[in-house]
Write a protein that holds these residues in place. Structure first.
Motif, PDB file in Angstrom:
ATOM      1  N   CYS A 142      -7.939  -0.280  -4.157  1.00  0.00           N
ATOM      2  CA  CYS A 142      -7.203   0.682  -3.348  1.00  0.00           C
ATOM      3  C   CYS A 142      -7.796   0.689  -1.948  1.00  0.00           C
ATOM      4  O   CYS A 142      -8.930   0.246  -1.734  1.00  0.00           O
ATOM      5  CB  CYS A 142      -7.185   2.082  -3.959  1.00  0.00           C
ATOM      6  SG  CYS A 142      -8.775   2.922  -3.965  1.00  0.00           S
ATOM      7  N   SER A 157      -8.943   4.989 -14.974  1.00  0.00           N
ATOM      8  CA  SER A 157      -7.534   4.854 -15.332  1.00  0.00           C
ATOM      9  C   SER A 157      -6.597   5.592 -14.386  1.00  0.00           C
ATOM     10  O   SER A 157      -5.423   5.247 -14.272  1.00  0.00           O
ATOM     11  CB  SER A 157      -7.306   5.359 -16.765  1.00  0.00           C
ATOM     12  OG  SER A 157      -7.720   6.712 -16.883  1.00  0.00           O
ATOM     13  N   GLU A 181      -5.242   6.983 -10.650  1.00  0.00           N
ATOM     14  CA  GLU A 181      -5.255   6.610  -9.242  1.00  0.00           C
ATOM     15  C   GLU A 181      -6.147   7.543  -8.427  1.00  0.00           C
ATOM     16  O   GLU A 181      -6.820   7.101  -7.499  1.00  0.00           O
ATOM     17  CB  GLU A 181      -3.827   6.640  -8.672  1.00  0.00           C
ATOM     18  CG  GLU A 181      -2.956   5.486  -9.108  1.00  0.00           C
ATOM     19  CD  GLU A 181      -1.654   5.417  -8.319  1.00  0.00           C
ATOM     20  OE1 GLU A 181      -1.634   5.920  -7.169  1.00  0.00           O
ATOM     21  OE2 GLU A 181      -0.668   4.868  -8.848  1.00  0.00           O
ATOM     22  N   GLU A 182      -6.127   8.837  -8.748  1.00  0.00           N
ATOM     23  CA  GLU A 182      -6.930   9.798  -7.995  1.00  0.00           C
ATOM     24  C   GLU A 182      -8.416   9.463  -8.085  1.00  0.00           C
ATOM     25  O   GLU A 182      -9.159   9.596  -7.101  1.00  0.00           O
ATOM     26  CB  GLU A 182      -6.684  11.222  -8.505  1.00  0.00           C
ATOM     27  CG  GLU A 182      -5.273  11.751  -8.275  1.00  0.00           C
ATOM     28  CD  GLU A 182      -4.260  11.187  -9.265  1.00  0.00           C
ATOM     29  OE1 GLU A 182      -4.667  10.519 -10.245  1.00  0.00           O
ATOM     30  OE2 GLU A 182      -3.053  11.432  -9.059  1.00  0.00           O
ATOM     31  N   ARG A 231      -9.650   6.444  -8.614  1.00  0.00           N
ATOM     32  CA  ARG A 231      -9.892   5.204  -7.882  1.00  0.00           C
ATOM     33  C   ARG A 231      -9.940   5.442  -6.375  1.00  0.00           C
ATOM     34  O   ARG A 231     -10.573   4.675  -5.640  1.00  0.00           O
ATOM     35  CB  ARG A 231      -8.820   4.177  -8.236  1.00  0.00           C
ATOM     36  CG  ARG A 231      -8.846   3.742  -9.698  1.00  0.00           C
ATOM     37  CD  ARG A 231      -8.015   2.509  -9.940  1.00  0.00           C
ATOM     38  NE  ARG A 231      -6.582   2.710  -9.815  1.00  0.00           N
ATOM     39  CZ  ARG A 231      -5.764   3.018 -10.812  1.00  0.00           C
ATOM     40  NH1 ARG A 231      -6.269   3.193 -12.041  1.00  0.00           N
ATOM     41  NH2 ARG A 231      -4.464   3.161 -10.632  1.00  0.00           N
ATOM     42  N   ALA A 232      -9.276   6.499  -5.906  1.00  0.00           N
ATOM     43  CA  ALA A 232      -9.241   6.783  -4.471  1.00  0.00           C
ATOM     44  C   ALA A 232     -10.326   7.754  -4.023  1.00  0.00           C
ATOM     45  O   ALA A 232     -10.488   7.989  -2.824  1.00  0.00           O
ATOM     46  CB  ALA A 232      -7.874   7.348  -4.088  1.00  0.00           C
ATOM     47  N   ASP A 273      -2.752   2.096  -3.790  1.00  0.00           N
ATOM     48  CA  ASP A 273      -3.372   1.566  -5.002  1.00  0.00           C
ATOM     49  C   ASP A 273      -2.708   0.247  -5.395  1.00  0.00           C
ATOM     50  O   ASP A 273      -1.488   0.128  -5.365  1.00  0.00           O
ATOM     51  CB  ASP A 273      -3.233   2.581  -6.143  1.00  0.00           C
ATOM     52  CG  ASP A 273      -4.120   2.256  -7.327  1.00  0.00           C
ATOM     53  OD1 ASP A 273      -5.239   2.792  -7.397  1.00  0.00           O
ATOM     54  OD2 ASP A 273      -3.691   1.454  -8.189  1.00  0.00           O
ATOM     55  N   HIS A 274      -3.532  -0.754  -5.773  1.00  0.00           N
ATOM     56  CA  HIS A 274      -3.020  -2.081  -6.092  1.00  0.00           C
ATOM     57  C   HIS A 274      -3.097  -2.445  -7.572  1.00  0.00           C
ATOM     58  O   HIS A 274      -2.827  -3.594  -7.926  1.00  0.00           O
ATOM     59  CB  HIS A 274      -3.801  -3.142  -5.300  1.00  0.00           C
ATOM     60  CG  HIS A 274      -3.441  -3.200  -3.856  1.00  0.00           C
ATOM     61  ND1 HIS A 274      -4.305  -3.669  -2.886  1.00  0.00           N
ATOM     62  CD2 HIS A 274      -2.305  -2.849  -3.208  1.00  0.00           C
ATOM     63  CE1 HIS A 274      -3.720  -3.601  -1.709  1.00  0.00           C
ATOM     64  NE2 HIS A 274      -2.519  -3.103  -1.871  1.00  0.00           N
ATOM     65  N   VAL A 275      -3.470  -1.514  -8.440  1.00  0.00           N
ATOM     66  CA  VAL A 275      -3.610  -1.854  -9.860  1.00  0.00           C
ATOM     67  C   VAL A 275      -2.298  -2.379 -10.436  1.00  0.00           C
ATOM     68  O   VAL A 275      -2.275  -3.371 -11.166  1.00  0.00           O
ATOM     69  CB  VAL A 275      -4.137  -0.643 -10.658  1.00  0.00           C
ATOM     70  CG1 VAL A 275      -3.928  -0.848 -12.161  1.00  0.00           C
ATOM     71  CG2 VAL A 275      -5.621  -0.441 -10.380  1.00  0.00           C
ATOM     72  N   GLU A 276      -1.191  -1.725 -10.103  1.00  0.00           N
ATOM     73  CA  GLU A 276       0.105  -2.193 -10.603  1.00  0.00           C
ATOM     74  C   GLU A 276       0.492  -3.515  -9.955  1.00  0.00           C
ATOM     75  O   GLU A 276       1.015  -4.419 -10.619  1.00  0.00           O
ATOM     76  CB  GLU A 276       1.184  -1.138 -10.337  1.00  0.00           C
ATOM     77  CG  GLU A 276       1.057   0.110 -11.191  1.00  0.00           C
ATOM     78  CD  GLU A 276       1.209  -0.178 -12.684  1.00  0.00           C
ATOM     79  OE1 GLU A 276       1.964  -1.107 -13.042  1.00  0.00           O
ATOM     80  OE2 GLU A 276       0.566   0.528 -13.484  1.00  0.00           O
TER      81      GLU A 276
END
Length: 290
Positions: free
Chosen positions: A127, A170, A172-173, A175-176, A205-208
């Motif tokens: 991210c 898991s 997004e919050e 990860r950011a 976020d780039h996970v997807e």
């Protein structure tokens, strides 16, 4: 004899990763697609040259190196580049960003505004958020300010980025969270260049985009290619220069930076006949944040 191709590397577009071949041909990569090739027998990996010119000596390059150029061509390729600080008079706007690759791994960097988020996808950033936009030298001074005042690095070893993907939060919050705090501290610093316009915190976020949410964890990494070898598998994820392939040996990571310099021929199946090493794991305890 099958036609041989030379790969020029991996690029990221709005539609996902794309393999680029000498001559301009492009191969879009989608989840589930089979990536299969053999390495022409009897040959060796040779320097790809610099700035559109062939290496005059066709110097051999290490099969394990992620750099496909000899020392002289690498020097020429970096000349007149942003990374080498030789384009101080570039009039185009640049963006400063904060990128997160895993727990304790945040870096600061700059990229040309016209490139959008491509640089972050190429680096495998999980991210990121923009920090500001302005002239190149103002962006450079901001980058240096964060390194000096907040001890934020501008480089993170790629092996560490790869290992961190195996233990991502898991949500997004979560990860950011690290870049959120760092972004606020950065904007509060004194000494910002007046010509750099600060940007609000808006995490991307780039996970997807990387396909990491549903993909099985990799068990190994292709260590190098070899003449007469082969790599084949189903693409299940990709991040930065890495392709995650489901093979007869489990999910393996193929760093596409190992491809340039080899002559490649069509392949098939799910076999891997090149050296593979275990995926490096991150240590459970660290001496410091960076």
């Amino acid at each position: 004899m099958a036609q041989a191709w030379r790969c020029a590397g991996l690029s990221w577009t709005a539609g996902g990763p794309v393999l680029i071949w000498d001559g301009g041909r492009r191969s879009a990569l989608t989840w589930g697609k089979t990536v299969a090739f053999g390495v022409a027998g009897g040959g060796a990996r040779t320097c790809v040259g610099a700035r559109g010119n062939l290496c005059p000596l066709a110097v051999r390059v290490s099969a394990r190196s992620t750099g496909p150029r000899c020392e002289e061509c690498a020097r020429l390729d970096r000349a007149h580049s942003v990374a080498a600080d030789t384009l101080a008079d570039d009039p185009r706007p640049y963006r400063v960003y904060l990128a997160w690759f895993g727990s304790g791994m945040t870096k600061v960097g700059i990229t040309a505004e016209r490139r959008g988020p491509a640089r972050l996808l190429e680096q495998g950033a999980i991210c990121f958020s923009w920090l500001g936009t302005g002239p190149l030298m103002a962006a450079r001074r901001t980058e240096e300010l964060l390194r000096a005042a907040l001890r934020v690095p501008d480089r993170i070893p790629y092996a560490a980025k790869r290992a961190a993907r195996a233990a991502l939060p898991s949500a997004e919050e979560e990860r950011a969270a690290e870049i959120a705090g760092l972004h606020a501290r950065a904007l509060a610093l004194t000494g910002w260049p007046e010509s750099l316009e600060p940007a609000p915190f808006r995490p991307v976020d780039h996970v997807e985009a990387f396909g990491l949410a549903e993909a099985p964890a990799p068990v190994g990494v292709v260590g190098e290619l070899a003449a007469g070898g082969a790599v084949s598998g189903e693409l299940v994820a990709a991040a930065g220069p890495d392709l995650h392939l489901a093979t007869d040996r489990g999910v393996l990571v193929l760093d596409t930076r190992l491809l340039p310099g080899w002559e490649l021929v069509p392949g098939g199946g799910r076999r891997v006949e090149v050296p593979v090493r275990a995926l490096r794991e991150r240590p459970t305890a660290q001496d410091g944040l960076f």
